[in-house]
Write an enzyme that holds these catalytic residues in place. Structure first.
Site, short mmCIF file in Angstrom:
data_model
loop_
_atom_site.label_atom_id
_atom_site.label_comp_id
_atom_site.label_asym_id
_atom_site.label_seq_id
_atom_site.Cartn_x
_atom_site.Cartn_y
_atom_site.Cartn_z
N ASP A 95 -3.65 -7.69 -2.39
CA ASP A 95 -2.47 -8.01 -1.60
C ASP A 95 -2.92 -8.22 -0.15
O ASP A 95 -3.20 -7.26 0.57
CB ASP A 95 -1.44 -6.88 -1.70
CG ASP A 95 -0.84 -6.76 -3.10
OD1 ASP A 95 -1.45 -7.27 -4.06
OD2 ASP A 95 0.24 -6.16 -3.23
N LYS A 162 4.20 -12.33 -1.33
CA LYS A 162 4.73 -10.97 -1.19
C LYS A 162 5.47 -10.87 0.14
O LYS A 162 4.95 -11.29 1.18
CB LYS A 162 3.59 -9.95 -1.27
CG LYS A 162 4.05 -8.51 -1.17
CD LYS A 162 2.86 -7.56 -1.36
CE LYS A 162 3.27 -6.11 -1.08
NZ LYS A 162 2.14 -5.17 -1.23
N LYS A 191 6.80 -11.28 -5.02
CA LYS A 191 6.78 -9.81 -5.06
C LYS A 191 7.52 -9.30 -3.84
O LYS A 191 7.23 -9.70 -2.71
CB LYS A 191 5.35 -9.28 -5.08
CG LYS A 191 5.27 -7.75 -5.01
CD LYS A 191 3.82 -7.25 -5.04
CE LYS A 191 3.75 -5.73 -4.89
NZ LYS A 191 2.36 -5.22 -4.93
#
Length: 232
Positions: A95, A162, A191
């Site tokens: 991430d 994300k 996400k």
């Protein structure tokens, strides 16, 4: 959501508070394993412990790259990726916090080069690893969110957009997700992370097109889901 929906698999169970204690981490990991979540993220110094505890499970290990500010040079971000890849193939999810300072400076060439370089690097090393780009929507205007999404849409190696680190000034909103979806539609997965604490939030975000959540409340939300199902 249908009764046979495997809700645990839409959660990366995450505990990243800077003041979290080791006892909290250990209890959190144990509980997350019991609930068979998709992935687990803990402060990075605890990675070897999580790898040991999840060795006989299918649970993924999630790491944040240049977390939570994202303004390190690209070369440093690549060294972080190398280090975590060297630890274990169970560390599957990267991430990556993009350079928000460059975004706010409208330095789009830098941003595009960074995202391209990092996402290609991850996939060249191991195509089975997952690349998520954290864009920190809570710090961006709608125009900036759209521009970032346009750039990411041109980067085939990015698996997820994300929404945030969870360390920003506010939680992710449905409007943030709607803005992302207006650009990427279903061409990129989304996400959501940052302020996800209830089943109602998860249900609303799923309807908006979100497929994955990062939350420190994952196991509580899973409990809430099963309680709701039993009451039907």
């Amino acid at each position: 959501m249908k009764q046979n929906f495997e809700i645990s698999k839409i959660f990366d169970s995450t505990i990243l508070r800077p003041d979290v204690t080791w006892n909290e981490i250990a209890e959190f990991v144990d509980r997350s394993i019991q609930y068979k979540v998709r992935g687990i993220a803990v402060p990075w110094y605890g990675l070897r412990y999580v790898l040991q505890e999840t060795a006989n499970t299918e649970i993924r290990i999630v790491v944040g790259i240049d977390f939570p500010f994202g303004y390190s040079p690209v070369e440093m971000k690549l060294k972080e990726i190398d280090y975590y890849m060297s630890l274990s193939k169970k560390i599957t999810d990267f991430d990556v916090v993009i350079n928000i300072s460059a975004v706010k400076s409208a330095n789009w060439n830098y941003v595009k080069e960074e995202i391209n370089t990092i996402s290609q690097y991850i996939k060249d090393k191991d195509d089975n690893r997952i690349c998520k780009m954290i864009i920190e929507t809570c710090m961006l205007s709608e125009v900036e969110i759209k521009k970032i999404c346009e750039i990411i849409l041109e980067c085939p190696e990015v698996d997820y957009i994300k929404t945030g680190t969870g360390f920003g000034p506010r939680s992710t909103t449905l409007d943030d997700v709607k803005t992302i979806r207006s650009v990427v539609d279903d061409k990129k997965k989304i996400k959501v992370s940052g302020g996800i604490r209830t089943l109602k939030q998860v249900e609303d975000f799923l309807k908006a097109g979100v497929s994955l959540f990062g939350s420190s409340s994952a196991t509580q939300i899973i409990d809430e889901f099963h309680t709701k199902q039993r009451g039907k």
